[in-house]
Design a protein around this motif. Structure first.
Motif, mmCIF file in Angstrom:
data_model
loop_
_atom_site.group_PDB
_atom_site.id
_atom_site.type_symbol
_atom_site.label_atom_id
_atom_site.label_comp_id
_atom_site.label_asym_id
_atom_site.label_seq_id
_atom_site.Cartn_x
_atom_site.Cartn_y
_atom_site.Cartn_z
ATOM 1 N N TRP A 64 -22.442 51.008 13.358
ATOM 2 C CA TRP A 64 -21.684 50.535 14.521
ATOM 3 C C TRP A 64 -20.449 51.399 14.765
ATOM 4 O O TRP A 64 -20.110 51.725 15.904
ATOM 5 C CB TRP A 64 -21.267 49.078 14.332
ATOM 6 N N SER A 68 -19.814 53.520 18.149
ATOM 7 C CA SER A 68 -18.628 53.212 18.934
ATOM 8 C C SER A 68 -17.743 54.445 19.134
ATOM 9 O O SER A 68 -17.260 54.699 20.246
ATOM 10 C CB SER A 68 -17.829 52.103 18.243
ATOM 11 N N ARG A 71 -19.295 56.857 21.634
ATOM 12 C CA ARG A 71 -19.148 56.419 23.020
ATOM 13 C C ARG A 71 -17.688 56.497 23.476
ATOM 14 O O ARG A 71 -17.402 56.801 24.625
ATOM 15 C CB ARG A 71 -19.664 54.978 23.159
ATOM 16 N N THR A 72 -16.759 56.209 22.562
ATOM 17 C CA THR A 72 -15.339 56.297 22.907
ATOM 18 C C THR A 72 -14.936 57.743 23.187
ATOM 19 O O THR A 72 -14.205 58.032 24.139
ATOM 20 C CB THR A 72 -14.465 55.726 21.770
ATOM 21 N N ARG A 78 -15.755 52.942 29.249
ATOM 22 C CA ARG A 78 -14.843 52.288 28.319
ATOM 23 C C ARG A 78 -14.193 51.089 28.999
ATOM 24 O O ARG A 78 -13.780 51.170 30.150
ATOM 25 C CB ARG A 78 -13.764 53.270 27.849
ATOM 26 N N GLU A 169 -12.512 48.938 18.080
ATOM 27 C CA GLU A 169 -13.797 49.446 17.631
ATOM 28 C C GLU A 169 -14.411 48.379 16.731
ATOM 29 O O GLU A 169 -13.733 47.413 16.364
ATOM 30 C CB GLU A 169 -13.644 50.785 16.926
ATOM 31 N N PRO A 170 -15.704 48.502 16.361
ATOM 32 C CA PRO A 170 -16.372 47.406 15.650
ATOM 33 C C PRO A 170 -15.623 46.865 14.440
ATOM 34 O O PRO A 170 -15.544 45.653 14.243
ATOM 35 C CB PRO A 170 -17.707 48.036 15.250
ATOM 36 N N ASN A 218 -19.268 43.028 15.344
ATOM 37 C CA ASN A 218 -19.196 44.455 15.662
ATOM 38 C C ASN A 218 -19.411 44.713 17.148
ATOM 39 O O ASN A 218 -18.678 45.489 17.768
ATOM 40 C CB ASN A 218 -20.230 45.228 14.840
ATOM 41 N N CYS A 222 -16.703 46.399 20.344
ATOM 42 C CA CYS A 222 -16.949 47.737 20.880
ATOM 43 C C CYS A 222 -16.177 47.892 22.195
ATOM 44 O O CYS A 222 -16.117 46.953 22.991
ATOM 45 C CB CYS A 222 -18.433 47.954 21.136
ATOM 46 N N ASN A 223 -15.629 49.065 22.406
ATOM 47 C CA ASN A 223 -14.842 49.299 23.624
ATOM 48 C C ASN A 223 -15.728 49.770 24.770
ATOM 49 O O ASN A 223 -15.331 50.598 25.589
ATOM 50 C CB ASN A 223 -13.739 50.326 23.345
#
Length: 302
Positions: A64, A68, A71-72, A78, A169-170, A218, A222-223
Protein backbone atom coordinates in the motif's frame (compact mmCIF):
# COMPACT_ATOMS: atom_id res chain seq x y z
CA UNK A 1 4.40 14.14 18.42
CA UNK A 2 1.20 15.56 19.89
CA UNK A 3 1.12 19.23 20.83
CA UNK A 4 0.99 18.33 24.56
CA UNK A 5 2.17 14.70 24.81
CA UNK A 6 0.35 12.72 27.50
CA UNK A 7 1.34 9.63 29.46
CA UNK A 8 2.12 6.44 27.49
CA UNK A 9 2.91 8.44 24.34
CA UNK A 10 6.08 6.52 23.48
CA UNK A 11 6.18 2.80 22.76
CA UNK A 12 7.83 0.77 25.57
CA UNK A 13 10.49 -0.61 23.21
CA UNK A 14 11.51 2.76 21.76
CA UNK A 15 14.98 2.58 23.42
CA UNK A 16 15.65 -0.67 21.50
CA UNK A 17 15.47 1.11 18.16
CA UNK A 18 15.85 -1.31 15.23
CA UNK A 19 16.36 -4.23 17.65
CA UNK A 20 12.79 -4.03 18.96
CA UNK A 21 11.75 -7.30 17.31
CA UNK A 22 13.99 -9.20 19.71
CA UNK A 23 11.03 -8.96 22.11
CA UNK A 24 9.28 -11.67 20.07
CA UNK A 25 12.26 -14.04 20.25
CA UNK A 26 11.01 -16.13 23.23
CA UNK A 27 7.62 -16.83 21.65
CA UNK A 28 9.01 -17.50 18.18
CA UNK A 29 11.65 -19.84 19.63
CA UNK A 30 8.99 -21.72 21.58
CA UNK A 31 6.83 -22.10 18.46
CA UNK A 32 9.72 -23.44 16.38
CA UNK A 33 10.80 -25.79 19.17
CA UNK A 34 7.25 -27.13 19.52
CA UNK A 35 6.98 -27.71 15.77
CA UNK A 36 10.26 -29.65 15.75
CA UNK A 37 9.73 -31.76 18.87
CA UNK A 38 6.01 -32.53 18.82
CA UNK A 39 4.06 -34.62 16.36
CA UNK A 40 2.16 -32.69 13.67
CA UNK A 41 -1.16 -33.71 15.23
CA UNK A 42 -0.18 -31.92 18.44
CA UNK A 43 0.77 -28.65 16.78
CA UNK A 44 -1.04 -25.50 17.80
CA UNK A 45 -1.62 -24.16 14.31
CA UNK A 46 -2.83 -20.79 15.59
CA UNK A 47 0.40 -20.31 17.52
CA UNK A 48 2.44 -21.20 14.44
CA UNK A 49 0.35 -18.84 12.28
CA UNK A 50 1.03 -15.70 14.35
CA UNK A 51 4.48 -15.01 12.88
CA UNK A 52 3.40 -15.53 9.22
CA UNK A 53 0.37 -13.32 9.90
CA UNK A 54 2.59 -10.51 11.20
CA UNK A 55 4.93 -10.85 8.21
CA UNK A 56 1.90 -10.72 5.92
CA UNK A 57 0.71 -7.51 7.62
CA UNK A 58 4.09 -5.90 7.00
CA UNK A 59 4.14 -6.95 3.35
CA UNK A 60 0.52 -5.87 2.91
CA UNK A 61 1.24 -2.42 4.35
CA UNK A 62 4.41 -2.05 2.29
CA UNK A 63 2.47 -2.75 -0.91
CA UNK A 64 0.00 0.00 0.00
CA UNK A 65 2.86 2.39 0.82
CA UNK A 66 4.54 1.74 -2.54
CA UNK A 67 1.30 2.22 -4.47
CA UNK A 68 0.42 5.40 -2.59
CA UNK A 69 3.85 7.02 -2.98
CA UNK A 70 3.91 6.18 -6.68
CA UNK A 71 0.52 7.81 -7.21
CA UNK A 72 1.47 10.79 -5.03
CA UNK A 73 4.71 11.32 -6.97
CA UNK A 74 2.80 11.01 -10.22
CA UNK A 75 0.68 13.94 -9.04
CA UNK A 76 -2.61 13.00 -10.74
CA UNK A 77 -5.97 12.71 -8.97
CA UNK A 78 -4.59 13.72 -5.57
CA UNK A 79 -7.26 14.58 -3.04
CA UNK A 80 -5.00 17.01 -1.17
CA UNK A 81 -2.71 18.64 -3.70
CA UNK A 82 0.40 18.46 -1.56
CA UNK A 83 3.48 16.27 -1.54
CA UNK A 84 4.84 14.19 1.32
CA UNK A 85 7.48 16.05 3.32
CA UNK A 86 10.56 14.57 4.99
CA UNK A 87 9.22 15.45 8.45
CA UNK A 88 6.17 13.31 7.78
CA UNK A 89 8.29 10.39 6.57
CA UNK A 90 10.39 10.56 9.76
CA UNK A 91 7.29 10.89 11.95
CA UNK A 92 5.64 7.83 10.37
CA UNK A 93 8.66 5.56 10.15
CA UNK A 94 7.56 3.59 13.24
CA UNK A 95 4.35 2.36 11.56
CA UNK A 96 5.32 -1.26 12.30
CA UNK A 97 5.20 -0.73 16.08
CA UNK A 98 1.50 -1.54 16.13
CA UNK A 99 2.19 -4.83 14.28
CA UNK A 100 4.74 -5.77 16.93
CA UNK A 101 2.20 -4.86 19.62
CA UNK A 102 -0.42 -6.99 17.89
CA UNK A 103 1.96 -9.97 17.78
CA UNK A 104 2.65 -9.70 21.51
CA UNK A 105 -1.08 -9.58 22.29
CA UNK A 106 -1.76 -12.61 20.07
CA UNK A 107 1.00 -14.67 21.68
CA UNK A 108 -0.21 -13.78 25.19
CA UNK A 109 -3.83 -14.51 24.28
CA UNK A 110 -2.91 -17.81 22.68
CA UNK A 111 -0.95 -18.89 25.76
CA UNK A 112 -3.14 -17.72 28.63
CA UNK A 113 -6.74 -17.36 27.43
CA UNK A 114 -8.73 -20.60 27.69
CA UNK A 115 -9.88 -21.78 24.28
CA UNK A 116 -7.41 -19.64 22.35
CA UNK A 117 -5.02 -22.48 21.57
CA UNK A 118 -5.54 -25.20 18.96
CA UNK A 119 -8.23 -23.23 17.16
CA UNK A 120 -9.55 -24.77 13.91
CA UNK A 121 -8.63 -23.33 10.54
CA UNK A 122 -12.22 -22.52 9.58
CA UNK A 123 -15.61 -22.09 11.24
CA UNK A 124 -18.46 -20.38 9.41
CA UNK A 125 -20.36 -19.36 12.55
CA UNK A 126 -17.26 -17.60 13.91
CA UNK A 127 -16.87 -15.62 10.68
CA UNK A 128 -20.51 -14.53 10.81
CA UNK A 129 -20.21 -13.50 14.48
CA UNK A 130 -17.08 -11.48 13.68
CA UNK A 131 -18.82 -9.65 10.83
CA UNK A 132 -21.91 -8.84 12.88
CA UNK A 133 -19.97 -7.66 15.92
CA UNK A 134 -17.75 -5.41 13.83
CA UNK A 135 -20.59 -3.92 11.80
CA UNK A 136 -22.67 -3.28 14.91
CA UNK A 137 -21.30 -2.61 18.40
CA UNK A 138 -17.62 -2.26 17.44
CA UNK A 139 -18.23 0.45 14.83
CA UNK A 140 -20.70 2.19 17.15
CA UNK A 141 -18.20 2.24 20.02
CA UNK A 142 -15.41 3.29 17.65
CA UNK A 143 -17.40 6.33 16.58
CA UNK A 144 -17.71 7.53 20.18
CA UNK A 145 -14.09 6.68 20.99
CA UNK A 146 -12.97 8.69 17.97
CA UNK A 147 -15.27 11.50 18.98
CA UNK A 148 -13.74 11.50 22.48
CA UNK A 149 -10.26 11.65 20.95
CA UNK A 150 -11.30 14.86 19.19
CA UNK A 151 -12.08 16.49 22.54
CA UNK A 152 -9.47 19.19 23.08
CA UNK A 153 -7.95 17.45 26.13
CA UNK A 154 -7.30 14.10 24.41
CA UNK A 155 -6.72 15.68 21.02
CA UNK A 156 -3.86 17.88 22.21
CA UNK A 157 -2.23 15.02 24.16
CA UNK A 158 -2.73 12.12 21.75
CA UNK A 159 -4.80 12.37 18.57
CA UNK A 160 -3.19 15.54 17.18
CA UNK A 161 -0.11 13.43 16.41
CA UNK A 162 -2.18 11.49 13.88
CA UNK A 163 -3.56 14.66 12.30
CA UNK A 164 -0.13 16.21 11.87
CA UNK A 165 -0.03 14.61 8.41
CA UNK A 166 -2.12 16.59 5.92
CA UNK A 167 -1.14 14.74 2.74
CA UNK A 168 -1.90 11.31 4.16
CA UNK A 169 -0.56 7.97 3.04
CA UNK A 170 -1.72 4.46 4.05
CA UNK A 171 0.50 4.15 7.13
CA UNK A 172 -0.83 7.44 8.48
CA UNK A 173 -3.79 5.35 9.63
CA UNK A 174 -1.70 3.66 12.35
CA UNK A 175 0.45 6.60 13.46
CA UNK A 176 -0.84 7.05 17.00
CA UNK A 177 0.69 7.24 20.48
CA UNK A 178 0.97 3.99 22.42
CA UNK A 179 -1.94 4.83 24.74
CA UNK A 180 -4.25 5.38 21.78
CA UNK A 181 -3.33 2.00 20.31
CA UNK A 182 -4.16 0.36 23.64
CA UNK A 183 -7.67 1.80 23.39
CA UNK A 184 -8.01 0.71 19.75
CA UNK A 185 -6.91 -2.86 20.40
CA UNK A 186 -9.18 -3.11 23.44
CA UNK A 187 -12.07 -2.19 21.16
CA UNK A 188 -11.24 -4.12 18.00
CA UNK A 189 -10.38 -7.29 19.92
CA UNK A 190 -14.06 -7.69 20.85
CA UNK A 191 -14.97 -9.89 17.83
CA UNK A 192 -11.90 -12.11 18.23
CA UNK A 193 -12.27 -12.54 21.99
CA UNK A 194 -15.99 -13.24 21.61
CA UNK A 195 -15.43 -16.03 19.09
CA UNK A 196 -12.71 -17.55 21.27
CA UNK A 197 -14.82 -17.48 24.44
CA UNK A 198 -17.83 -18.93 22.60
CA UNK A 199 -15.75 -21.67 20.99
CA UNK A 200 -16.37 -20.42 17.46
CA UNK A 201 -12.96 -18.89 16.73
CA UNK A 202 -10.82 -19.92 13.78
CA UNK A 203 -7.58 -18.92 12.11
CA UNK A 204 -9.41 -17.73 8.96
CA UNK A 205 -11.76 -15.44 10.92
CA UNK A 206 -8.83 -13.90 12.83
CA UNK A 207 -6.54 -13.44 9.83
CA UNK A 208 -9.40 -12.30 7.62
CA UNK A 209 -10.60 -9.72 10.14
CA UNK A 210 -7.13 -8.26 10.62
CA UNK A 211 -6.50 -8.15 6.86
CA UNK A 212 -9.88 -6.51 6.24
CA UNK A 213 -9.17 -3.91 8.90
CA UNK A 214 -5.72 -3.18 7.46
CA UNK A 215 -7.17 -2.87 3.96
CA UNK A 216 -9.85 -0.38 4.99
CA UNK A 217 -7.38 1.62 7.07
CA UNK A 218 -4.78 1.76 4.30
CA UNK A 219 -7.27 2.53 1.54
CA UNK A 220 -8.99 5.24 3.57
CA UNK A 221 -5.76 7.16 4.03
CA UNK A 222 -4.54 7.06 0.44
CA UNK A 223 -4.31 10.57 -0.99
CA UNK A 224 -6.17 9.51 -4.13
CA UNK A 225 -9.54 7.93 -4.86
CA UNK A 226 -9.50 4.19 -5.53
CA UNK A 227 -13.20 3.40 -5.84
CA UNK A 228 -14.69 4.53 -9.19
CA UNK A 229 -18.12 6.16 -9.22
CA UNK A 230 -19.65 3.41 -11.35
CA UNK A 231 -19.22 0.94 -8.44
CA UNK A 232 -21.57 2.98 -6.25
CA UNK A 233 -23.94 3.52 -9.18
CA UNK A 234 -24.06 -0.21 -9.80
CA UNK A 235 -24.55 -1.04 -6.09
CA UNK A 236 -25.88 2.08 -4.28
CA UNK A 237 -26.09 0.50 -0.77
CA UNK A 238 -22.30 0.18 -0.81
CA UNK A 239 -21.93 3.86 0.07
CA UNK A 240 -23.56 3.10 3.44
CA UNK A 241 -21.24 0.16 4.17
CA UNK A 242 -17.74 1.46 3.44
CA UNK A 243 -15.91 4.74 3.46
CA UNK A 244 -13.59 6.08 0.78
CA UNK A 245 -10.35 8.11 0.83
CA UNK A 246 -12.26 11.25 -0.19
CA UNK A 247 -14.71 10.92 2.71
CA UNK A 248 -12.00 10.16 5.24
CA UNK A 249 -9.46 12.79 4.19
CA UNK A 250 -11.80 15.68 3.42
CA UNK A 251 -13.97 15.13 6.50
CA UNK A 252 -11.47 13.74 8.96
CA UNK A 253 -8.32 15.70 8.18
CA UNK A 254 -9.09 18.96 6.44
CA UNK A 255 -11.96 19.69 8.86
CA UNK A 256 -10.81 17.55 11.83
CA UNK A 257 -14.25 16.03 12.29
CA UNK A 258 -14.90 12.61 13.70
CA UNK A 259 -16.37 9.76 11.69
CA UNK A 260 -16.81 6.00 11.64
CA UNK A 261 -15.32 3.75 8.99
CA UNK A 262 -18.88 2.57 8.38
CA UNK A 263 -20.97 5.50 7.02
CA UNK A 264 -24.24 4.05 8.32
CA UNK A 265 -23.00 4.18 11.93
CA UNK A 266 -21.67 7.69 11.35
CA UNK A 267 -25.04 8.83 10.00
CA UNK A 268 -27.02 7.25 12.83
CA UNK A 269 -24.79 8.74 15.54
CA UNK A 270 -24.83 12.19 13.95
CA UNK A 271 -28.61 12.00 13.55
CA UNK A 272 -28.96 11.03 17.21
CA UNK A 273 -26.85 14.00 18.30
CA UNK A 274 -28.82 16.38 16.08
CA UNK A 275 -32.13 15.05 17.43
CA UNK A 276 -30.96 15.47 21.03
CA UNK A 277 -29.87 19.06 20.37
CA UNK A 278 -33.20 19.87 18.75
CA UNK A 279 -35.09 18.24 21.64
CA UNK A 280 -33.11 20.32 24.17
CA UNK A 281 -33.84 23.50 22.25
CA UNK A 282 -37.54 22.75 22.13
CA UNK A 283 -37.72 21.79 25.82
CA UNK A 284 -35.59 24.71 27.07
CA UNK A 285 -37.76 27.63 28.29
CA UNK A 286 -37.04 31.09 26.97
CA UNK A 287 -37.54 34.18 29.13
CA UNK A 288 -37.38 37.89 28.45
CA UNK A 289 -34.73 40.02 30.14
CA UNK A 290 -34.97 43.79 29.66
CA UNK A 291 -31.74 45.44 28.55
CA UNK A 292 -30.43 48.87 29.39
CA UNK A 293 -32.11 50.20 26.28
CA UNK A 294 -35.39 48.71 27.60
CA UNK A 295 -35.47 46.18 24.79
CA UNK A 296 -36.44 42.58 25.18
CA UNK A 297 -33.86 39.95 24.22
CA UNK A 298 -34.71 36.24 24.19
CA UNK A 299 -32.31 34.31 26.43
CA UNK A 300 -31.78 30.58 26.88
CA UNK A 301 -32.55 29.53 30.43
CA UNK A 302 -31.01 26.19 31.32
Amino acid sequence: MASKPGILTDWPWKPLGSFKYIILAPWITESIYTAIVKDAKQWDVLNLAILPLMLWRMLHSQLWISLSRYRTAKGTNRIVDKGIEFDQVDRERNWDDQILFNAILLYLTNKYLPGASHSPVWRLDGVIITMLLHAGPVEFLYYWLHRALHHHYLYSRYHSHHHSSIATEPITSVIHPFAEHIAYYALFSIPGLTTILTGTGSIISLAGYITYFDSMNNMGHCNFELIPNWVFSFFPPLKYLMYTPSLNILAGFTRCTTRSSEPTIHYLCQSTITSMVQWIKIRTPCMKIPSKEKRNHPTWCI
